[in-house]
Design a protein around this motif. Structure first.
Motif, PDB file in Angstrom:
ATOM      1  N   GLN A  37       0.829  -1.208   0.000  1.00  0.00           N
ATOM      2  CA  GLN A  37       0.000   0.000   0.000  1.00  0.00           C
ATOM      3  C   GLN A  37       0.867   1.263   0.000  1.00  0.00           C
ATOM      4  O   GLN A  37       0.579   2.205  -0.740  1.00  0.00           O
ATOM      5  N   SER A  38       1.955   1.294   0.783  1.00  0.00           N
ATOM      6  CA  SER A  38       2.749   2.529   0.780  1.00  0.00           C
ATOM      7  C   SER A  38       3.488   2.712  -0.534  1.00  0.00           C
ATOM      8  O   SER A  38       3.614   3.828  -1.018  1.00  0.00           O
ATOM      9  N   GLU A  39       3.921   1.622  -1.149  1.00  0.00           N
ATOM     10  CA  GLU A  39       4.544   1.712  -2.481  1.00  0.00           C
ATOM     11  C   GLU A  39       3.526   2.255  -3.500  1.00  0.00           C
ATOM     12  O   GLU A  39       3.834   3.134  -4.304  1.00  0.00           O
ATOM     13  N   VAL A  40       2.316   1.726  -3.432  1.00  0.00           N
ATOM     14  CA  VAL A  40       1.259   2.150  -4.357  1.00  0.00           C
ATOM     15  C   VAL A  40       0.976   3.639  -4.189  1.00  0.00           C
ATOM     16  O   VAL A  40       0.863   4.382  -5.168  1.00  0.00           O
ATOM     17  N   MET A  41       0.868   4.106  -2.923  1.00  0.00           N
ATOM     18  CA  MET A  41       0.571   5.522  -2.672  1.00  0.00           C
ATOM     19  C   MET A  41       1.650   6.414  -3.263  1.00  0.00           C
ATOM     20  O   MET A  41       1.369   7.477  -3.793  1.00  0.00           O
ATOM     21  N   MET A  42       2.909   5.979  -3.160  1.00  0.00           N
ATOM     22  CA  MET A  42       4.016   6.806  -3.643  1.00  0.00           C
ATOM     23  C   MET A  42       4.105   6.834  -5.157  1.00  0.00           C
ATOM     24  O   MET A  42       4.451   7.839  -5.734  1.00  0.00           O
ATOM     25  N   GLN A  97      10.432  -8.343  -4.233  1.00  0.00           N
ATOM     26  CA  GLN A  97       9.620  -8.217  -3.020  1.00  0.00           C
ATOM     27  C   GLN A  97       8.558  -7.131  -3.199  1.00  0.00           C
ATOM     28  O   GLN A  97       7.402  -7.310  -2.812  1.00  0.00           O
ATOM     29  N   GLN A  98       8.939  -6.006  -3.811  1.00  0.00           N
ATOM     30  CA  GLN A  98       7.949  -4.940  -4.037  1.00  0.00           C
ATOM     31  C   GLN A  98       6.847  -5.422  -4.970  1.00  0.00           C
ATOM     32  O   GLN A  98       5.677  -5.067  -4.801  1.00  0.00           O
ATOM     33  N   ILE A  99       7.206  -6.232  -5.955  1.00  0.00           N
ATOM     34  CA  ILE A  99       6.198  -6.781  -6.871  1.00  0.00           C
ATOM     35  C   ILE A  99       5.203  -7.633  -6.085  1.00  0.00           C
ATOM     36  O   ILE A  99       3.988  -7.492  -6.228  1.00  0.00           O
ATOM     37  N   ALA A 100       5.742  -8.491  -5.211  1.00  0.00           N
ATOM     38  CA  ALA A 100       4.855  -9.351  -4.404  1.00  0.00           C
ATOM     39  C   ALA A 100       3.975  -8.489  -3.495  1.00  0.00           C
ATOM     40  O   ALA A 100       2.786  -8.778  -3.305  1.00  0.00           O
ATOM     41  N   ASP A 101       4.532  -7.408  -2.948  1.00  0.00           N
ATOM     42  CA  ASP A 101       3.789  -6.543  -2.023  1.00  0.00           C
ATOM     43  C   ASP A 101       2.654  -5.786  -2.730  1.00  0.00           C
ATOM     44  O   ASP A 101       1.522  -5.787  -2.247  1.00  0.00           O
TER      45      ASP A 101
END
Ligand code: HEC
Ligand code: HEC
Length: 215
Positions: A37-42, A97-101
């Protein structure tokens, strides 16, 4: 004494290294939806929406998409099997890892239903259910399911509620021979696009946009 101790360290180091290799070899990373979620928001929200329901119809909705399918597509962009001027660069920045997240986060959101284009729905529904027998195209529902929810285990995407404009973009690309790689899935998708006429693509896209299990 110190010799033995050093030998022990070497054994330990070798042990850790092979554990790391084993972890790398285990194909599946566990996605963390909160980190996603935080990656998506950014980064991703600007186009795909904070909850994966993009408002601009040129950007696909990712809400409710199967996590494995999202991972598969991001890896396809990274490996150049699928190319897009925007997404190829976006995917290149992500770690495994970011892809999985992000995949875990988007897959847990709910797809918002799209508006129904009543003029196109009848033809679209007939192709969705029965295909185009004259050219040997099976109904979309035979793979994507009667409600467009796809099949996670087979990497068949959830398409219900997807923006018609994006569906037209994807199917037209295949219609014109732009494949997403040369794997069996990509070839299948390509042949679907090639068997449809441009008018049929518009009708089926309108139907898919209005297709939603919550209706
Ligand atoms: C500047 C806009 C933009 C941003 C930011 C963006 N995307 Fe995209 N995304 C797109 C476009 C455009 C497409 C459609 C590409 C195509 O037509 O092949 C797309 C497609 C995708 C797809 C394929 C979806 C499908 O249904 O096949 C995934 C997965 C995806 N994006 C994930 C992400 C993630 C994760 C981020 C954040 C790290 C992100 N995107 C950021 C514009 C964007
Ligand atoms: C034989 C099975 C099969 C049939 C029939 C089929 N599809 Fe698909 N479809 C797939 C698979 C598999 C993919 C994923 C392709 C990939 O990963 O390269 C896909 C991908 C898609 C996508 C891309 C979604 C995205 O956001 O990435 C759309 C749109 C789509 N199909 C629409 C349709 C429509 C509309 C029909 C009917 C005219 C149809 N499909 C018929 C198997 C099928």
């Amino acid at each position: 004494m110190s010799h033995l101790w050093r030998a022990g360290l070497v054994v330990l180091a070798v042990g850790v290294a092979s554990m790391a290799q084993a972890a790398q070899a285990a194909d599946k990373l566990v996605g963390n939806a909160a980190a996603g979620q935080s990656e998506v928001m950014m980064v991703c929200a600007a186009c795909h929406g904070a909850d994966g329901n993009s408002t601009n119809p040129q950007y696909p909705k990712l809400a409710g998409q199967h996590a494995d399918y999202i991972e598969h597509q991001l890896e396809s962009f990274q490996k150049g099997r699928r190319t897009n001027s925007i997404m190829s660069g976006m995917a290149a920045m992500l770690t495994q890892q970011q892809i999985a997240d992000v995949a875990a986060y988007f897959s847990q959101q709910k797809t918002a239903p799209g508006p129904v284009d009543t003029d196109q729905v009848a033809l679209g529904k007939s192709i969705y259910e029965n295909g185009v027998p004259a050219v040997g195209l099976p109904g979309c529902q035979s793979c994507h399911g009667p409600k467009g929810l796809g099949n996670a285990a087979k990497l068949v995407p959830h398409i219900a509620g997807q923006h018609a404009q994006y569906v037209v973009q994807v199917l037209t690309g295949w219609h014109n021979g732009q494949a997403w790689g040369d794997g069996p899935h990509a070839k299948l998708a390509l042949s679907v696009g090639q068997k449809l006429t441009v008018a049929q693509i518009h009708a089926i896209a309108a139907y898919v946009q209005g297709l939603n299990a919550v209706r």
